[in-house]
Design an enzyme around this catalytic site. Structure first.
Site, mmCIF file in Angstrom:
data_model
loop_
_atom_site.group_PDB
_atom_site.id
_atom_site.type_symbol
_atom_site.label_atom_id
_atom_site.label_comp_id
_atom_site.label_asym_id
_atom_site.label_seq_id
_atom_site.Cartn_x
_atom_site.Cartn_y
_atom_site.Cartn_z
ATOM 1 N N LYS A 35 0.825 -1.211 0.000
ATOM 2 C CA LYS A 35 0.000 0.000 0.000
ATOM 3 C C LYS A 35 0.868 1.274 0.000
ATOM 4 O O LYS A 35 2.078 1.192 0.156
ATOM 5 C CB LYS A 35 -0.918 -0.016 1.230
HETATM 6 C C1 LIG Z 1 -9.814 -1.811 -1.263
HETATM 7 C C2 LIG Z 1 -9.307 -2.649 -0.134
HETATM 8 N N1 LIG Z 1 -10.123 -2.888 0.914
HETATM 9 C C3 LIG Z 1 -9.704 -3.619 1.962
HETATM 10 C C4 LIG Z 1 -8.441 -4.162 2.003
HETATM 11 C C5 LIG Z 1 -8.067 -5.022 3.162
HETATM 12 O O1 LIG Z 1 -6.933 -4.574 3.818
HETATM 13 P P1 LIG Z 1 -5.980 -5.617 4.585
HETATM 14 O O2 LIG Z 1 -5.305 -6.454 3.559
HETATM 15 O O3 LIG Z 1 -5.018 -4.712 5.299
HETATM 16 O O4 LIG Z 1 -6.820 -6.388 5.522
HETATM 17 C C6 LIG Z 1 -7.554 -3.914 0.933
HETATM 18 C C7 LIG Z 1 -6.174 -4.396 0.913
HETATM 19 O O5 LIG Z 1 -5.773 -5.466 0.845
HETATM 20 C C8 LIG Z 1 -8.009 -3.158 -0.164
HETATM 21 O O6 LIG Z 1 -7.222 -2.924 -1.218
#
Ligand SMILES: Cc1ncc(COP(=O)(O)O)c(C=O)c1O
Length: 382
Positions: A184
């Site tokens: 990210k």
């Molecule tokens: C648009 C979106 N929502 C939610 C997530 C979930 O985040 P995480 O992987 O930190 O749980 C991500 C990333 O993976 C994402 O790109």
């Protein structure tokens, strides 16, 4: 595989190593001052009244939906062109995700008109996702929400540092959710943040993040409290001090790295716009917005075979990806598919390819991507 140009890469260096080492030397590893500093700095960056560091973006979303009190029988309108976590976390509460189409192959964010068509007496909230770091049409979405008394959750996982009419992504709706996953704009491995300007939601998020306990280890360590009560069935969704230190160091680079991403996108867009065989979405950013440029999506013309095109890129050492296989087409969401008619999302799901984009990308890497895309389009015409 050793990519000549990976899909993404992290700007990690001495600042992060020193920040983590300091935490280790302090011997205080969780629920401490570094996490509080990270929260305060993040809140200041996006202009939020409250920010809560959490274990990842998915738990951020769960806390957002849970703090709004969603439960069985409630509906949340959500795009299907997003990571599955945006919708899964709705289901964690017992509520039902109701999928709405995105605007167009140029604007891959949720369509306000499609949202309006999905509102029922059971709708409690609208969850938007700022796809690729490009802002949704928040004026229209907030107006719709206002008319029907609906909450707005922003999945801002792609959008730290993005703004809309001078307001930070994550502060436009009722709650904002961020991910600091390894690829990210702020990358710390696993981590996330929940932001809100509403004191009532902040109180719920604070409680639910840590078991529903009324006081925390850190309060007790500082002598602010001796014991605690448990007033809700909460979770352990906390972020530790090591990840918070990484987050602070990464946050310090966000403005410059987002600027670098913007320059790279300008360059890629100039090279690829007008090529026969693809279009570059977000040709006109949402009025009044500054994107965070998380990813660089392109849309292939139907005559281009996507599998062959991606294989061609791979054979030239260029990593690519798809954002996203639409959620309503997953087996686990078969029930939702029956009611979901999402022609633009499905078209994007078939034709989108994500090309490499990361702040440390060199001019040579940009040139290598452009060359492979050009030859790939010629070689992949069906
Ligand atoms: C648009 C979106 N929502 C939610 C997530 C979930 O985040 P995480 O992987 O930190 O749980 C991500 C990333 O993976 C994402 O790109």
């Amino acid at each position: 595989m050793d990519w000549q140009v990976p899909l993404s890469d992290i700007d990690l260096g001495d600042a992060e190593i020193e920040a983590v080492s300091q935490v280790l030397r302090s011997r205080w590893l969780s629920m401490g001052p570094v996490t509080q500093q990270f929260e305060a700095a993040f809140a200041a960056m996006c202009g939020a009244k409250h920010a809560f560091a959490v274990s990842n973006g998915t738990t951020a979303l769960h806390l957002a939906y849970a703090a709004l009190g969603l439960g069985p029988g409630d509906e949340v309108i959500v795009p299907a062109l997003t990571f599955v976590a945006t919708a899964n976390a709705i289901r964690y509460t017992g509520a039902t995700p109701v999928f709405a189409d995105v605007t167009s192959l140029d604007d891959l964010t949720i369509s306000p008109a499609a949202i309006a068509a999905k509102i029922t007496p059971r709708t409690r909230a609208i969850a938007v996702m700022h796809y690729g770091g490009y802002l949704c049409d928040m004026d229209a979405i907030l107006a719709l929400a206002g008319q029907d008394g609906l909450a707005v959750v922003e999945d801002a996982c792609h959008a730290p540092g993005a703004t809309y009419n001078e307001h930070g992504a994550g502060t436009l709706g009722d709650v904002g959710c961020f991910s600091f996953f390894a690829n990210k704009n702020i990358a710390i491995g696993e981590g996330g943040m929940v932001t809100t300007n509403r004191d009532d939601l902040a109180e719920q998020i604070r409680l639910l993040r840590s078991h529903g306990m009324t006081t925390l280890t850190w309060d007790r360590h500082r002598g602010h409290a001796a014991s605690y009560d448990v007033v809700a069935t909460g979770f352990n969704y906390r972020l530790d001090e090591i990840h918070s230190a990484l987050g602070l160091a990464q946050l310090g680079k966000l403005v410059e790295n987002n600027r670098r991403r913007a320059d790279l996108v300008d360059h890629l867009r100039a090279e690829l716009t007008g090529l026969l065989g693809l279009t570059v979405p977000f040709s006109v950013p949402t009025a009044g917005s500054q994107p965070a440029y998380h990813i660089f999506p392109v849309i292939l013309e139907p005559a281009i075979d996507r599998t062959a095109f991606m294989a061609h890129l791979r054979s030239h050492g260029i990593q690519s990806s798809i954002h996203y296989p639409p959620i309503h087409q997953f087996s686990a969401f078969r029930a939702e598919q029956i009611t979901a008619r999402l022609p633009v999302t499905e078209d994007a799901g078939r034709r989108e390819v994500t090309l490499p984009l990361f702040p440390t990308m060199t001019e040579q890497q940009v040139a290598a991507v452009v060359a492979a895309v050009r030859s790939g389009l010629a070689a992949s015409r069906a």
